[in-house]
Design an enzyme around this catalytic site. Structure first.
Site, PDB file in Angstrom:
ATOM      1  N   LYS A  56      -3.966  10.705  -2.178  1.00 31.95           N
ATOM      2  CA  LYS A  56      -4.869   9.983  -3.081  1.00 31.95           C
ATOM      3  C   LYS A  56      -5.807  10.896  -3.876  1.00 31.95           C
ATOM      4  O   LYS A  56      -6.282  10.512  -4.957  1.00 31.95           O
ATOM      5  CB  LYS A  56      -5.691   8.978  -2.285  1.00 31.95           C
ATOM      6  N   SER A  81      -9.144   0.797   1.158  1.00 32.36           N
ATOM      7  CA  SER A  81      -9.219   0.692   2.615  1.00 32.36           C
ATOM      8  C   SER A  81      -9.520   2.027   3.273  1.00 32.36           C
ATOM      9  O   SER A  81      -9.766   2.078   4.469  1.00 32.36           O
ATOM     10  CB  SER A  81      -7.900   0.140   3.167  1.00 32.36           C
ATOM     11  N   GLU A 207       8.181  -0.212   2.648  1.00 31.74           N
ATOM     12  CA  GLU A 207       7.044  -1.076   2.971  1.00 31.74           C
ATOM     13  C   GLU A 207       7.121  -1.504   4.430  1.00 31.74           C
ATOM     14  O   GLU A 207       8.224  -1.598   5.001  1.00 31.74           O
ATOM     15  CB  GLU A 207       7.057  -2.343   2.110  1.00 31.74           C
ATOM     16  N   GLY A 211       4.387  -6.575   5.120  1.00 25.79           N
ATOM     17  CA  GLY A 211       3.797  -6.460   3.788  1.00 25.79           C
ATOM     18  C   GLY A 211       4.826  -6.111   2.742  1.00 25.79           C
ATOM     19  O   GLY A 211       4.749  -5.054   2.111  1.00 25.79           O
ATOM     20  N   ASP A 213       5.535  -7.257  -0.274  1.00 25.31           N
ATOM     21  CA  ASP A 213       5.268  -7.861  -1.583  1.00 25.31           C
ATOM     22  C   ASP A 213       6.057  -7.200  -2.710  1.00 25.31           C
ATOM     23  O   ASP A 213       6.547  -7.876  -3.619  1.00 25.31           O
ATOM     24  CB  ASP A 213       3.769  -7.829  -1.889  1.00 25.31           C
ATOM     25  N   SER A 307       2.681  10.549   3.281  1.00 29.99           N
ATOM     26  CA  SER A 307       1.591  10.379   2.314  1.00 29.99           C
ATOM     27  C   SER A 307       0.189  10.662   2.842  1.00 29.99           C
ATOM     28  O   SER A 307      -0.729  10.858   2.051  1.00 29.99           O
ATOM     29  CB  SER A 307       1.636   8.970   1.722  1.00 29.99           C
TER      30      SER A 307
END
Length: 322
Positions: A56, A81, A207, A211, A213, A307
């Site tokens: 990130k 989060s 995923e 979750g 989506d 990640s």
């Protein structure tokens, strides 16, 4: 005629130049044991060694660095989060501005403490009953801050794509790239870089089962909203893909695989015992999908983005003891 993508390969390369000497060029690990287990040559891009312990930082810094002096003077806001929270807080500190971060009340303690440690003010909310995007936008508007969203921003996406750019520069041609999917920024940037360098590469998102989506959205050809997922992979506990990231992923991502929480824990254990690295659940999901046989017809050379590694010792030990 298809609309032009909001993020180009040139944007990723410009982000890489902007991040040079600021972000870490993270290592790529290999393991003969892992190769034998999955029947392929695997290259693990270790973003757990990135600043703040996750990919990130790449996107947050690339976005904050392009703000005007007037915007920097007022400060930045973000909602997250944990990992984007830390990343934005550190980017703000590095670039001489302040940060206010909206975080869920149940965010991991280690991530809250790290975010505060970088000098940010933390505001909390309930992720299961409140809309963090609406709250974050209102917070930024009320205080006159520049909002740095965790994935739905072209500069953030371009910054995240530098992880895949580095991986492919270090490994050469890969047949497939496995990327964890939350809001879709990492895989959108990664796919932009990977398909520009190697047009025939398969880009596969991963995923948690709870979750899915993005998988559902790709199947239905539109953004689908699901109940906020309850999964150990807190960084992937989102209910809908990003408005900006989804069209990119719809065009460039070949498939999305699902992985269970127990399979994620198995991958965390393997990474700790065999690769000698610590991964948080979200950071281990792509590796988990490969190890659990969730990837159809795995090709010969596979890149995996690990990640992040932001997990406190108590939670790490408790998960591995399951």
């Amino acid at each position: 005629m298809a609309a032009a993508s909001p993020v180009s390969f040139d944007d990723v390369r410009a982000a890489a130049a902007r991040l040079k000497g600021v972000a870490h060029r993270t290592p790529v690990l290999t393991s003969r044991t892992l190769d034998s287990l999955v029947g392929a040559e695997v290259f693990v891009k270790c973003e757990n060694f990135q600043r703040v312990g996750a990919f990130k930082f790449r996107g947050a810094y690339n976005a904050v660095a392009q703000l005007t002096p007037a915007q920097l003077a007022k400060g930045v806001a973000a909602y997250s989060s944990g990992n984007h929270a830390q990343a934005t807080a550190l980017a703000a500190r590095e670039l001489g501005t302040s940060a206010v971060i909206l975080m869920p009340a149940d965010a991991p303690r280690s991530k809250r403490e790290a975010t505060a440690g970088y000098g940010a003010e933390i505001v909390t909310y309930d992720r299961y009953t409140e809309d963090r995007t609406a709250l974050g936008e209102a917070l930024a508007e009320d205080r006159g801050l520049a909002l740095i969203p965790p994935y739905d921003h072209p500069h953030v996406i371009a910054g995240q794509g530098t992880a895949a750019l580095e991986l492919l520069e270090d490994t050469g041609d890969l047949d497939a790239l496995l990327v964890p999917v939350g809001g879709g920024g990492l895989i959108a940037g990664s796919a932009t870089a990977a398909t520009a360098l190697h047009p025939r590469i398969r880009v596969i998102g991963v995923e948690p089962e709870a979750g899915d989506d993005t998988r559902r959205s790709l199947e239905q050809g539109r953004r689908v909203t699901i109940p906020v997922p309850r999964t150990i992979a807190d960084g992937q506990a989102l209910d809908t893909p990003g408005a900006l990231t989804f069209p990119i992923n719809q065009r460039l991502v070949d498939a999305v695989a699902l992985v269970g929480d127990d399979e994620i824990v198995d991958a965390m254990r393997f990474a700790f015992e065999r690769l000698k690295i610590v991964l948080e659940p979200s950071g281990a999901s792509a590796l988990a999908a490969l190890m659990a046989g969730r990837i159809d017809n795995p090709p010969r050379r596979i890149g995996v983005i690990a990640s992040g590694g932001n997990i406190d010792s108590e939670r790490f030990a408790a998960l591995l003891a399951r």
